[in-house]
Design an enzyme around this catalytic site. Structure first.
Site, PDB file in Angstrom:
ATOM      1  CD  GLN A  38      -2.047  -2.203   1.251  1.00 28.18           C
ATOM      2  OE1 GLN A  38      -1.334  -2.631   2.161  1.00 28.18           O
ATOM      3  NE2 GLN A  38      -2.678  -3.009   0.414  1.00 28.18           N
ATOM      4  CG  ASN A  58      -5.117  -1.896  -2.492  1.00 29.56           C
ATOM      5  OD1 ASN A  58      -4.669  -2.141  -1.374  1.00 29.56           O
ATOM      6  ND2 ASN A  58      -6.417  -1.767  -2.737  1.00 29.56           N
ATOM      7  CB  CYS A  67      -4.261   0.642   4.848  1.00 33.20           C
ATOM      8  SG  CYS A  67      -2.709  -0.275   4.937  1.00 33.20           S
ATOM      9  N   GLY A  68      -4.870  -0.779   8.074  1.00 34.19           N
ATOM     10  CA  GLY A  68      -4.457  -0.743   9.484  1.00 34.19           C
ATOM     11  C   GLY A  68      -2.956  -0.629   9.637  1.00 34.19           C
ATOM     12  CG  ASN A 187      -9.193  -6.451   1.573  1.00 31.94           C
ATOM     13  OD1 ASN A 187      -8.151  -6.320   0.970  1.00 31.94           O
ATOM     14  ND2 ASN A 187     -10.014  -5.423   1.816  1.00 31.94           N
ATOM     15  CD  GLU A 205      -3.496  -6.262   2.122  1.00 34.12           C
ATOM     16  OE1 GLU A 205      -3.709  -5.198   1.536  1.00 34.12           O
ATOM     17  OE2 GLU A 205      -2.660  -6.410   3.021  1.00 34.12           O
ATOM     18  CB  CYS A 214      -4.286  -7.586   5.912  1.00 36.78           C
ATOM     19  SG  CYS A 214      -5.618  -6.459   5.459  1.00 36.78           S
ATOM     20  CB  SER A 216      -8.504  -3.367   7.602  1.00 36.04           C
ATOM     21  OG  SER A 216      -7.940  -3.797   6.383  1.00 36.04           O
TER      22      SER A 216
HETATM   23  N1  LIG Z   1      -6.104  -4.104   0.312  1.00 32.59           N
HETATM   24  C1  LIG Z   1      -6.967  -3.358   1.183  1.00 32.59           C
HETATM   25  C2  LIG Z   1      -6.318  -2.133   1.775  1.00 32.59           C
HETATM   26  C3  LIG Z   1      -5.106  -2.403   2.607  1.00 32.59           C
HETATM   27  C4  LIG Z   1      -5.301  -3.199   3.884  1.00 32.59           C
HETATM   28  C5  LIG Z   1      -4.047  -3.179   4.706  1.00 32.59           C
HETATM   29  N2  LIG Z   1      -2.922  -3.868   4.268  1.00 32.59           N
HETATM   30  C6  LIG Z   1      -4.281  -3.258   6.193  1.00 32.59           C
HETATM   31  O1  LIG Z   1      -3.297  -3.400   6.927  1.00 32.59           O
HETATM   32  O2  LIG Z   1      -5.419  -3.069   6.642  1.00 32.59           O
HETATM   33  C7  LIG Z   1      -8.231  -2.920   0.446  1.00 32.59           C
HETATM   34  O3  LIG Z   1      -8.210  -2.735  -0.796  1.00 32.59           O
HETATM   35  O4  LIG Z   1      -9.261  -2.763   1.094  1.00 32.59           O
END
Ligand SMILES: N[C@@H](CCC[C@H](N)C(=O)O)C(=O)O
Length: 279
Positions: A38, A58, A67-68, A187, A205, A214, A216
């Site tokens: 990201q 992304n 994106c946590g 996701n 993802e 990830c 989130s």
């Molecule tokens: N791929 C996800 C966004 C990114 C999530 C991330 N890596 C996390 O840590 O939350 C999307 O398109 O929703």
């Protein structure tokens, strides 16, 4: 930077008057040493009381609402060299409060989970989003799997297969990410409940593929497990890159993610170069 091996580029555009587009984000991803899961583009705050507005891309150039792991990296960047222990950032999905919990560790209030089918979103009405039927063809045969769907500002489908061998994430991830049930894609996570306070999680993802972590998705997995009565409201979520602590607070419905960040290197980008690559 990275958050548990989830590769993050924080691009500080504050004060530059510049914005980044999806095709420029893809071009940056092709830059030497810059491959990311990201890209978090920081811009001037849009609301009082926030430190920055963050646009999340992304590596395929698509935009995400949450994106946590990247948000912890943003908190580190914004607090670097400042005495602040707490700040609020804003994304298209809302405002996120971040608090330092250690030298390189942060807790982020990731928001309240959205659980109604329209909010996730799903393509059609589903009365119980803990049990979303997903039908598809694989090797000439029809298959049906059931997911728990949760939005953490971005769409997540959590699958709880009997064992990891029952769900080949590398194979099913790209199919399920673009399944018609998920009009904004999703996701895709494979979760295993190890105990009431421990979940093992692997994530495909949206827009980035298999990643080492990830944030989130870890939040969504805990919410899904709690909704099923399988976990307590606070648990460790173990991902290939390491552990996150996730709590879904009972009082205010807020999901809080706590975990580390790592600084890798810093560089300057020439905007003209990426204009050319994006063309
Ligand atoms: N791929 C996800 C966004 C990114 C999530 C991330 N890596 C996390 O840590 O939350 C999307 O398109 O929703």
């Amino acid at each position: 930077m990275n958050g548990l091996g989830n590769e993050i580029v924080v691009l500080d555009l504050r004060g530059s008057g510049l914005a980044v587009s999806g095709s420029q984000a893809r071009a940056i991803w092709r830059g030497e040493g810059l491959a990311f899961d990201q890209l978090m583009a920081l811009q001037e705050p849009r609301s009082p009381g926030t430190a920055a507005f963050v646009t999340i891309f992304n590596n395929d150039g698509s935009e995400a609402g949450a994106c946590g792991n990247g948000t912890r990296c943003v908190a580190w960047t914004l607090m670097r060299g400042a005495p602040d222990e707490e700040l609020v950032v804003e994304t298209i999905a809302g405002q996120l409060r971040c608090r330092r919990t250690g030298e390189s560790a942060f807790a982020v209030e990731m928001g309240r989970p959205r659980l109604a089918w329209r909010e996730i979103p799903l393509a059609e009405p589903v009365a119980d989003t803990r049990n979303v039927e997903v039908c598809f063809e694989l090797d000439g045969a029809s298959r049906t799997l059931r997911a728990s769907a949760v939005s953490m500002g971005n769409p997540h489908a959590i699958f709880f297969p009997r064992g990891p061998d029952d769900f080949d994430l590398a194979r099913l991830g790209p199919i399920l990410e673009r399944h018609p049930m998920f009009p904004e894609r999703a996701n895709i996570s494979r979760a295993e409940i190890l105990s009431r306070t421990h979940i093992r999680l692997d994530v495909w993802e949206r827009g980035a593929g298999l990643t080492r972590a990830c944030g989130s998705a870890a939040c969504a997995a805990l919410v899904a497990a709690v909704r099923d009565g399988r976990c307590d409201r606070r648990a460790i979520v173990s991902l290939p890159g390491g552990d996150l602590e996730i709590e879904w607070r009972g009082g205010d419905d807020m999901v809080v993610m706590t975990g580390p960040v790592e600084f890798e290197f810093e560089t300057r980008l020439d905007p003209a170069l990426f204009e050319e690559r994006a063309a």
